[in-house]
Design a protein around this motif. Structure first.
Motif, short mmCIF file in Angstrom:
data_model
loop_
_atom_site.label_atom_id
_atom_site.label_comp_id
_atom_site.label_asym_id
_atom_site.label_seq_id
_atom_site.Cartn_x
_atom_site.Cartn_y
_atom_site.Cartn_z
N ILE A 1 70.94 77.20 31.98
CA ILE A 1 70.01 78.05 31.24
C ILE A 1 69.83 79.37 32.00
O ILE A 1 69.37 79.39 33.13
CB ILE A 1 68.64 77.37 31.06
N ALA A 2 70.21 80.46 31.35
CA ALA A 2 70.15 81.78 32.00
C ALA A 2 68.96 82.57 31.48
O ALA A 2 69.05 83.75 31.15
CB ALA A 2 71.45 82.54 31.76
N GLY A 3 67.83 81.92 31.40
CA GLY A 3 66.61 82.59 30.95
C GLY A 3 65.92 81.80 29.85
O GLY A 3 66.58 81.26 28.94
N SER A 4 64.61 81.68 29.95
CA SER A 4 63.81 80.97 28.95
C SER A 4 62.67 81.88 28.51
O SER A 4 61.95 82.44 29.35
CB SER A 4 63.26 79.66 29.57
N PHE A 5 62.51 82.02 27.18
CA PHE A 5 61.59 83.05 26.66
C PHE A 5 60.72 82.46 25.54
O PHE A 5 61.14 81.57 24.81
CB PHE A 5 62.39 84.24 26.10
N VAL B 1 63.57 74.73 22.38
CA VAL B 1 62.94 73.50 22.84
C VAL B 1 61.42 73.66 22.75
O VAL B 1 60.90 74.78 22.80
CB VAL B 1 63.34 73.15 24.29
N VAL B 2 60.74 72.54 22.61
CA VAL B 2 59.29 72.54 22.58
C VAL B 2 58.79 71.76 23.80
O VAL B 2 59.14 70.59 23.99
CB VAL B 2 58.74 71.91 21.29
N ILE B 3 58.00 72.44 24.65
CA ILE B 3 57.48 71.83 25.87
C ILE B 3 55.97 71.94 25.84
O ILE B 3 55.42 73.05 25.78
CB ILE B 3 58.05 72.52 27.12
N SER B 4 55.30 70.77 25.88
CA SER B 4 53.82 70.72 25.85
C SER B 4 53.25 71.53 24.70
O SER B 4 52.27 72.27 24.84
CB SER B 4 53.24 71.21 27.18
N GLY B 5 53.92 71.42 23.55
CA GLY B 5 53.44 72.10 22.36
C GLY B 5 53.82 73.56 22.24
O GLY B 5 53.50 74.20 21.23
N THR B 6 54.50 74.11 23.24
CA THR B 6 54.91 75.52 23.23
C THR B 6 56.41 75.62 22.97
O THR B 6 57.21 74.90 23.59
CB THR B 6 54.58 76.21 24.57
N THR B 7 56.79 76.50 22.04
CA THR B 7 58.21 76.70 21.73
C THR B 7 58.83 77.71 22.70
O THR B 7 58.27 78.79 22.92
CB THR B 7 58.38 77.22 20.30
N VAL C 1 68.34 69.21 33.09
CA VAL C 1 68.96 67.89 33.05
C VAL C 1 68.42 67.11 31.86
O VAL C 1 67.21 66.95 31.70
CB VAL C 1 68.70 67.11 34.35
N GLU C 2 69.34 66.64 31.02
CA GLU C 2 68.93 65.88 29.83
C GLU C 2 69.77 64.62 29.71
O GLU C 2 70.88 64.56 30.19
CB GLU C 2 69.07 66.74 28.57
#
Length: 269
Positions: A199-203, A228-234, A268-269
């Motif tokens: 992942i070369a950046g997450s926004f 992706v959705v993490i703790s309710g945040t996209t 990692v998934e």
């Protein structure tokens, strides 16, 4: 095959200077990258360097060391300087040699491979009475990889990806000139079912993620936006590879980081 690599200048001798750069630093970086390519990718290659850090070393010490070691080839890496308008790549062999000499034939092959990779104007193949070309007892070449005094060339020199390409071009030339054999590719490790995403950046803004993907593609990397959705945040992530091997993922991550993307990480998934 014993190759003596000579990064120009060093220590109290900065070499050419311009646009915030010292020749000694650029030549060392390119040479270290070249050594790593030769050692890691080719069989039966030994590499000795005139310097592996920022130290002073006389020209005679360099050629004496190469001669005593019994090197098969001497390659000196340099950066040029002149007026701000001068730019491009050129290389040299000793001016006492003919165009039909073995040294000239090696140089022609290496020159052809370097100019494929370096994004520089080709200034041609030249001759000179340089110490390292005259006093080395084996075939020798000196390459001048752009002009530090030229804004375009210096801008390239500041890019790790460009320095890697220049090293690769020299390696390709050496491999072709001396028929170096590639090491066999290692067997892939057994699959664990785990996927390592680079992942070369997450926004939080898709527009920013799209811009990052476009920038990655402009640098030659395949990339797309992964949501992706993490703790309710996209989150919108610029994904630039997915591997079953963590080693391969780390190699891709380091390549992207060296190309100017410092915030790359592995998911990692």
């Amino acid at each position: 095959m014993k190759i003596y690599l000579d990064p120009g200048h060093g220590g109290t001798d900065p070499g050419a200077q311009g646009n915030g750069l010292n020749e000694k630093d650029v030549t060392l970086d390119i040479s270290l990258r070249l050594r790593n390519i030769l050692i890691n990718q080719y069989e039966n290659v030994e590499v000795k360097m005139s310097r592996e850090s920022d130290i002073s070393k006389s020209l005679s010490a360099r050629t004496n060391e190469a001669n005593a070691w019994g090197a098969d080839y001497y390659l000196s890496i340099h950066i040029n300087a002149a007026s701000s308008a001068a730019q491009g790549y050129e290389d040299y062999i000793y001016n006492g040699l003919s165009d039909s000499s073995q040294t000239a034939k090696y140089r022609e092959i290496i020159h052809g491979e370097v100019v494929k990779m370096n994004q520089l104007i080709d200034r041609g193949m030249k001759k000179a009475n340089f110490h390292v070309l005259r006093e080395s007892t084996m075939p020798a070449m000196l390459s001048e990889n752009g002009f530090i005094t030229n804004a375009h060339d210096a801008g390239l020199m500041k890019q790790a990806a460009w320095r890697q390409d220049v090293a690769q071009g020299h390696a390709n030339g050496l491999a072709k000139a001396f028929n170096l054999q590639r090491k066999p590719a290692p067997s892939p490790p057994p699959s664990t079912g785990t996927l390592y995403k680079v992942i070369a950046g997450s926004f939080q803004s898709k527009e920013n993620a799209d811009k990052q993907v476009a920038l990655l593609k402009s640098k030659g990397f395949e990339a797309f936006v992964d949501t992706v959705v993490i703790s309710g945040t996209t989150w919108y992530r610029a994904q630039a590879g997915a591997f079953s091997s963590r080693e391969n993922a780390e190699e891709r991550m380091n390549t992207i980081r060296n190309a100017g993307f410092p915030n790359v990480f592995i998911s990692v998934e």
